[in-house]
Design an enzyme around this catalytic site. Structure first.
Site, mmCIF file in Angstrom:
data_model
loop_
_atom_site.group_PDB
_atom_site.id
_atom_site.type_symbol
_atom_site.label_atom_id
_atom_site.label_comp_id
_atom_site.label_asym_id
_atom_site.label_seq_id
_atom_site.Cartn_x
_atom_site.Cartn_y
_atom_site.Cartn_z
ATOM 1 N N ASP A 63 0.840 -1.188 0.000
ATOM 2 C CA ASP A 63 0.000 0.000 0.000
ATOM 3 C C ASP A 63 0.881 1.247 0.000
ATOM 4 O O ASP A 63 1.674 1.461 0.921
ATOM 5 C CB ASP A 63 -0.908 -0.008 1.228
ATOM 6 C CG ASP A 63 -1.817 1.206 1.278
ATOM 7 O OD1 ASP A 63 -2.770 1.254 0.483
ATOM 8 O OD2 ASP A 63 -1.562 2.100 2.090
ATOM 9 N N THR A 96 -2.974 5.659 -4.333
ATOM 10 C CA THR A 96 -1.857 6.418 -3.771
ATOM 11 C C THR A 96 -0.560 6.161 -4.535
ATOM 12 O O THR A 96 0.216 7.092 -4.778
ATOM 13 C CB THR A 96 -1.659 6.070 -2.291
ATOM 14 O OG1 THR A 96 -1.515 4.643 -2.161
ATOM 15 C CG2 THR A 96 -2.849 6.517 -1.467
ATOM 16 N N THR A 97 -0.312 4.911 -4.927
ATOM 17 C CA THR A 97 0.896 4.610 -5.686
ATOM 18 C C THR A 97 0.841 5.251 -7.059
ATOM 19 O O THR A 97 1.830 5.809 -7.541
ATOM 20 C CB THR A 97 1.072 3.083 -5.819
ATOM 21 O OG1 THR A 97 1.099 2.490 -4.524
ATOM 22 C CG2 THR A 97 2.360 2.745 -6.543
ATOM 23 N N ASP A 387 -9.328 0.204 1.622
ATOM 24 C CA ASP A 387 -9.269 0.730 0.255
ATOM 25 C C ASP A 387 -10.497 0.305 -0.542
ATOM 26 O O ASP A 387 -11.082 1.106 -1.279
ATOM 27 C CB ASP A 387 -8.002 0.236 -0.451
ATOM 28 C CG ASP A 387 -6.741 0.922 0.060
ATOM 29 O OD1 ASP A 387 -6.866 1.911 0.805
ATOM 30 O OD2 ASP A 387 -5.637 0.468 -0.278
#
Length: 521
Positions: A63, A96-97, A387
């Site tokens: 994550d 997010t990545t 998520d």
């Protein structure tokens, strides 16, 4: 002839200053380093990171937000990319990545443009114009479909795939995730606080279940209390049920036994009054955030009232939402409207631990009771489920879904590059650079999937030109170019919009910095 003035020094010797190209170079390198630290985690075949804290605590995750939060990052520009991940996590819960990698690539492309003597302001303007085009592309890719349970389960599966859950586990968890969201959804949307995740290791992930209520770590005060209740009238007290000694430090001068007995009798009467008020109100199940005096607990047990003490504030809020009970600060004048109904209460034992399940009458609050073989497994499952819940809510509340597996990014790059030719001046170079930066996302997906990134990108572009949508579909240990929608690989459009915004804002903010002043004071 005027005398030449010496430059004035306005900074103390304790300050360190980096200016011009050196400042830009330092900031860009720091941003790229942050992006590279999470690049290999992107996609369903992305790798995990093991993060070891100073105290020896170990976190295993892929994550992006968790990785960046756990890293000890000191460079101020690098911290700005950490904030990108935090913003993405707060706003939409996933991607997010993607946002971090995109921000890093925008900086990498800007570095080359700066070497070509493009002014940072031109690059910034080009990036912002390209971001608007990117939003248009996402809107064009948004599917005209009903957001039914099947579609939302596909969104949940796409979010969880590759996050340490396994394909079988993803199929098992997608249904309860969607059920949880649907049960608390209202016309006004979904309040994320109405869904709680409670984890406990020691069983297969398939044992994870949806509870239409709350799971708490507390057990009844009375060991002889029943472990099962149904349709119980419920009260929640946000106070202590103990003898009120007052706030002031007072001393009582007792001179004989009669006075002592009177004091004890008065105390007993007050405590019995607490219990009587609860009994008279018709309460069968009592939750107290504070402490319950043993004598009050004894009176309640004699009246067969099941009581809990030291309930946390968040648990009390959840129980109130699930049962419809109001949190009361006093026992005076309890009315029927203050009470709620617990549809079912059960105390269950898991190994050496006991949990109480409080199921509400209207399922206004739900919990996912998450099981896993080890602490590391349930921790990663909790992150994946958070998520998944967030993306399902984002799909419902914030603009529908698009094809996943890099399809949206391929469409963005194509749309941005196609419009760049119509832009005059050097800004065109910045817009093309933005498209190249976006291309790096499907390239990275391909690389992490085991495909040749160059061949994959060529095939993606060709299929997108021919059919309007193309993504990288994982098959076994590798992948193939296909239509992600046909494979039920779906992402919320809101995740793509937010990634574009947060990455562009962070990259352009860094590019506008030409002077870094740091102080040791």
């Amino acid at each position: 002839m005027a005398q030449r003035q010496q430059p004035m020094v306005i900074l103390s010797e304790d300050n360190e200053r980096t200016q011009g190209e050196d400042a830009q170079d330092s900031n860009i390198r720091a941003g790229k380093a942050v992006a590279n630290s999470v690049r290999t985690t992107l996609g369903p075949k992305g790798m995990d990171k093991m993060l070891v804290g100073s105290s020896g605590d170990v976190t295993i995750t892929n994550d992006g937000a968790t990785i960046l939060n756990e890293m000890d990052i000191e460079h101020p520009a690098a911290q700005m990319l950490v904030e990108v991940a935090e913003t993405q996590e707060i706003e939409v819960g996933d991607g997010t990545t993607t946002a971090s990698v995109l921000a890093g690539e925008l900086l990498a492309e800007a570095e080359e443009l700066l070497d070509q003597d493009l002014h940072p302001t031109v690059i910034v303007e080009g990036y912002h114009e390209a971001a608007k085009l990117a939003h248009e592309a996402v809107d064009d890719q948004t599917l005209a479909v009903d957001l039914d349970d099947d579609t939302l389960e596909a969104v949940a599966r796409s979010s969880m795939t590759g996050k340490g859950t396994g394909d079988v586990t993803v199929d098992t968890l997608a249904e309860p995730v969607v059920s949880a969201v649907q049960q608390v959804a209202t016309d006004a949307g979904v309040d994320r606080e109405d869904i709680h995740i409670h984890t406990h290791p020691g069983a297969s992930t398939s044992a994870t279940e949806l509870i239409e209520g709350v799971v708490i770590d507390e057990t009844p005060l009375d060991d002889a209390a029943p472990s099962q209740l149904a349709e119980a009238t419920t009260a929640i007290l946000d106070t202590d049920l103990e003898f009120d000694t007052g706030e002031a430090d007072a001393e009582y001068n007792i001179t004989d036994v009669d006075q002592l007995n009177e004091a004890i009798a008065a105390e007993e009467e007050e405590l019995e009054g607490y219990a009587d008020a609860i009994v008279d109100a018709g309460v069968e199940l009592l939750f107290v955030t504070g402490d319950i005096d043993d004598r009050v607990a004894s009176h309640l047990a004699a009246e067969e009232i099941v009581a809990f003490e030291d309930i946390g504030s968040s648990d009390a809020d959840a129980i109130a939402a699930a049962t419809g009970a109001r949190q009361l600060g006093t026992l005076e004048d309890i009315e029927d409207a203050d009470l709620g109904t617990t549809a079912a209460l059960s105390v269950e034992t898991y190994g050496e631990d006991e949990f109480t399940f409080v199921e509400g009458a209207d399922a206004a609050h739900v919990s996912l009771f998450v099981r896993g073989s080890t602490d590391h497994v349930v921790d990663e499952l909790e992150r994946a489920l958070n998520d998944a819940l967030d993306v399902v809510i984002a799909a419902l509340d914030a603009g529908g879904v698009v094809g996943g597996a890099g399809a949206a990014e391929v469409a963005i790059a194509d749309h941005v590059r196609g419009h760049a030719a119509s832009v005059e001046g050097r800004k065109q170079l910045a817009i093309e650079a933005f498209a190249t930066a976006v291309d790096e996302l499907p390239r990275t997906l391909a690389e992490n999937t085991g495909m040749d990134p160059i061949d994959a990108l060529v095939d993606l572009r060709a299929r997108h030109d021919a059919q309007g949508r193309a993504g990288l579909v994982s098959t076994g240990r590798s992948g193939t170019v296909g239509d992600p929608v046909e494979e039920d690989i779906l992402d919320p459009a809101a995740v793509k919009h937010e990634a574009v915004d947060s990455a562009t804002e962070a990259a352009t903010m860094i590019l506008r910095i030409d002077d870094v002043i740091s102080s040791d004071g």
